[in-house]
Write a protein that holds these residues in place. Structure first.
Motif, short mmCIF file in Angstrom:
data_model
loop_
_atom_site.label_atom_id
_atom_site.label_comp_id
_atom_site.label_asym_id
_atom_site.label_seq_id
_atom_site.Cartn_x
_atom_site.Cartn_y
_atom_site.Cartn_z
N SER A 130 0.82 -1.21 0.00
CA SER A 130 0.00 0.00 0.00
C SER A 130 0.85 1.26 0.00
N ASP A 131 2.08 1.17 0.55
CA ASP A 131 2.97 2.34 0.57
C ASP A 131 3.45 2.73 -0.83
N LEU A 132 3.41 1.78 -1.74
CA LEU A 132 3.90 2.04 -3.10
C LEU A 132 2.89 2.82 -3.93
N GLN A 133 1.63 2.83 -3.50
CA GLN A 133 0.56 3.46 -4.28
C GLN A 133 0.59 2.94 -5.72
N MET A 134 0.74 1.63 -5.82
CA MET A 134 0.89 0.97 -7.11
C MET A 134 -0.45 0.88 -7.83
N VAL A 135 -0.45 1.32 -9.07
CA VAL A 135 -1.62 1.20 -9.93
C VAL A 135 -1.46 0.04 -10.89
N SER A 136 -0.23 -0.14 -11.39
CA SER A 136 0.04 -1.22 -12.35
C SER A 136 1.47 -1.71 -12.18
N LEU A 137 1.69 -2.93 -12.62
CA LEU A 137 3.03 -3.53 -12.62
C LEU A 137 3.23 -4.20 -13.97
N ASP A 138 3.49 -3.39 -14.97
CA ASP A 138 3.60 -3.87 -16.35
C ASP A 138 5.04 -3.93 -16.85
N HIS A 139 5.99 -3.42 -16.07
CA HIS A 139 7.36 -3.28 -16.55
C HIS A 139 8.32 -4.17 -15.75
N LEU A 140 9.22 -4.80 -16.46
CA LEU A 140 10.22 -5.67 -15.84
C LEU A 140 11.61 -5.18 -16.23
N LEU A 141 12.41 -4.82 -15.24
CA LEU A 141 13.77 -4.35 -15.45
C LEU A 141 14.73 -5.41 -14.93
N ILE A 142 15.58 -5.94 -15.81
CA ILE A 142 16.52 -7.00 -15.43
C ILE A 142 17.94 -6.52 -15.65
N GLU A 163 26.48 -0.08 -7.58
CA GLU A 163 26.07 0.92 -6.61
C GLU A 163 25.19 2.00 -7.22
N PHE A 164 25.22 2.12 -8.56
CA PHE A 164 24.40 3.13 -9.22
C PHE A 164 23.05 2.56 -9.68
N ILE A 165 22.85 1.26 -9.50
CA ILE A 165 21.62 0.62 -9.95
C ILE A 165 20.69 0.41 -8.77
N PRO A 166 19.43 0.86 -8.86
CA PRO A 166 18.48 0.66 -7.75
C PRO A 166 18.33 -0.83 -7.44
N LYS A 167 18.32 -1.15 -6.14
CA LYS A 167 18.21 -2.55 -5.73
C LYS A 167 16.81 -2.91 -5.28
N SER A 168 15.94 -1.92 -5.08
CA SER A 168 14.58 -2.21 -4.64
C SER A 168 13.87 -3.07 -5.67
N THR A 169 13.10 -4.03 -5.19
CA THR A 169 12.40 -4.93 -6.10
C THR A 169 11.31 -4.20 -6.87
N PHE A 170 10.74 -3.14 -6.28
CA PHE A 170 9.71 -2.36 -6.95
C PHE A 170 10.16 -0.91 -7.02
N VAL A 171 10.22 -0.37 -8.22
CA VAL A 171 10.66 1.01 -8.42
C VAL A 171 9.67 1.73 -9.31
N GLU A 172 9.64 3.05 -9.20
CA GLU A 172 8.80 3.86 -10.07
C GLU A 172 9.34 3.80 -11.49
N TYR A 173 8.48 3.48 -12.45
CA TYR A 173 8.95 3.36 -13.83
C TYR A 173 9.18 4.72 -14.46
N SER A 174 8.26 5.64 -14.23
CA SER A 174 8.39 6.99 -14.78
C SER A 174 7.56 7.95 -13.95
N PRO A 175 8.12 9.11 -13.60
CA PRO A 175 7.33 10.11 -12.86
C PRO A 175 6.18 10.67 -13.68
N LEU A 176 6.20 10.44 -14.98
CA LEU A 176 5.10 10.90 -15.82
C LEU A 176 3.87 10.03 -15.67
N TRP A 177 4.06 8.82 -15.13
CA TRP A 177 2.96 7.88 -14.98
C TRP A 177 2.84 7.49 -13.52
#
Length: 421
Positions: A44-56, A67-81
């Motif tokens: 609920s903290d993520l305020q997730m609407v959709s999970l359509d993107h997979l970053l590997i 160290e420059f790559i986000p390690k969180s399993t769930f990240v914001e795909y774009s601030p525009l969405w």
């Protein structure tokens, strides 16, 4: 509602373990990861609407770049969405299709993060076979000279794929030759040219013979690989490609002839640092009936008279935009001719400036250069010059690089990414 608790002994197990639960995302309350990756997320903290993107990301997690790559399993795909989240995983190797169910992600980004781990074409194709809903696929890797192309006995069906990006990889022929993408409308090929010999196999396919035109090339081996892969893709499914961008990615003259004769839907063509000759330029005259935009950067082997004659034959009124920049055979006199015929639809001297993540840009250097010069004096801005092109692209004439920004925010806050590394 339910909680998910996973003990991940190796990062490679995360996606196989978690993927069966993804269809029930709306019922997740909390996910707790222990073991190799320690993480606790309240959905609920993520305020997730959709999970359509997979970053590997593929590579060791202790790599210098990690160290420059986000390690969180769930990240914001774009601030525009807002609410559009991406699953972000770091793996040592791509999972086998036998270990995961059919994935419903519509955007798949795969990036090699280290030379230590070599992602093979077979592993990419096998993984994509478990992604039948993919609409956008991107792979960025490294140039490996030890994997020879061998025809694949299995074709990967991607019935919904509309956009494909291949960047800095020697696997272009293997990937393009083995996918069936009948809806593909955008193809982006970036930094594929190499001046070394790529590994070859004994397999011979139609078109593998030497180029009859015998035109000069700085990257003959990769030109052949790119062209042959493109041929196989078109021969298999003849997708309605509308946008083709080739940034430091070239083909042989015979491949351009084969490809252009079949791209009946192509509207936008962009190419950077190509060795294409007047022979290829002349193909614009009779091929590509839907072409509306042409962008040529640092292509030094064609003559300005040729491109003018070809565009005149096609009809200037049928073109929406022409960009020709940094091409040795294209002089100021040629530019004047096109400006007279095309007016503002022709661009050869446009640029953008960046400062601390903000863009100060114009569409005509001669008109705005004084304004930017004054800004430089008043604010002491360290201006970095880039040519402004459509669709968020920035071209640096000093490095012959074109970068495509993936979102408006990336342009406004991360323009440093388009500077030469």
């Amino acid at each position: 509602m339910f909680d998910i608790q996973l003990n991940v002994s190796t990062p490679d197990n995360l996606l196989p373990l978690l993927s069966p639960c993804i269809p029930h995302l709306s019922r997740w309350r909390q996910i707790v990861l222990t073991g190799q990756r320690e993480e606790e997320v309240t959905i609920s903290d993520l305020q997730m609407v959709s999970l359509d993107h997979l970053l590997i990301s593929v590579g060791p997690e202790d790599d210098d770049l990690s160290e420059f790559i986000p390690k969180s399993t769930f990240v914001e795909y774009s601030p525009l969405w807002p609410g559009a989240m991406a699953m972000n995983v770091w793996l040592g190797q791509l999972p086998s299709s036998h270990t995961i169910p059919s994935l419903r992600f519509t955007t798949i980004n795969i990036t090699e993060q280290s030379l230590e781990i070599h992602v093979t074409a077979q592993s990419i194709l096998d993984f994509l076979s478990a992604c039948p809903h993919a609409r956008t696929v991107s792979f960025a890797g490294f140039i490996h000279t030890d994997e020879a192309y061998t025809p694949s006995g299995t074709i990967v069906n991607l019935p919904h794929l509309t956009s494909l990006t291949l960047k800095t990889t020697s696997l272009t022929r293997s990937i393009l030759s083995a996918i069936d993408a009948p809806k593909l409308s955008e193809l982006y090929l970036a930094l594929l040219n190499v001046d070394i010999e790529l590994a070859t196999s004994d397999a011979y396919e139609d078109g593998d013979s030497d180029d009859e035109a015998q035109d000069f090339s700085l990257s003959p081996s990769s030109d052949r690989a790119t062209g042959m892969g493109f041929r196989k893709l078109l021969a298999r499914c003849n997708p309605p490609i509308r946008v083709l961008e080739m940034n430091f990615s070239d083909m042989r003259t015979k491949d351009f002839r084969y490809v252009f004769k079949r791209l009946k839907s192509l509207e936008d063509f962009v190419i950077v640092a190509s060795d294409m000759s007047d022979t290829v330029i002349n193909l614009f005259q009779d091929c590509l009936p839907m072409l509306r935009r042409i962008e040529l950067y640092s292509c030094h082997r064609f003559n300005g008279d040729t491109i003018i004659n070809v565009l005149r034959t096609r009809g200037f009124a049928a073109l929406d935009e022409v960009v020709i920049s940094g091409c040795d055979g294209f002089s100021g006199n040629h530019a004047q001719v096109l400006f007279k015929e095309l007016g503002n639809k022709f661009k050869d001297d446009c640029f953008i400036y960046t400062h601390e993540g903000f863009l100060l840009y114009s569409q005509c250097k001669s008109f705005f250069i004084f304004v930017l010069f004054v800004l430089d004096i008043i604010f002491e801005l360290p201006l970095v010059e880039y040519y402004l092109t459509p669709k968020g692209r920035a071209f640096s004439p000093s490095t012959n690089r074109v970068e495509t920004f993936t979102s408006q925010r990336e342009v406004l806050t991360n323009c440093v990414t388009c500077q030469p590394s």
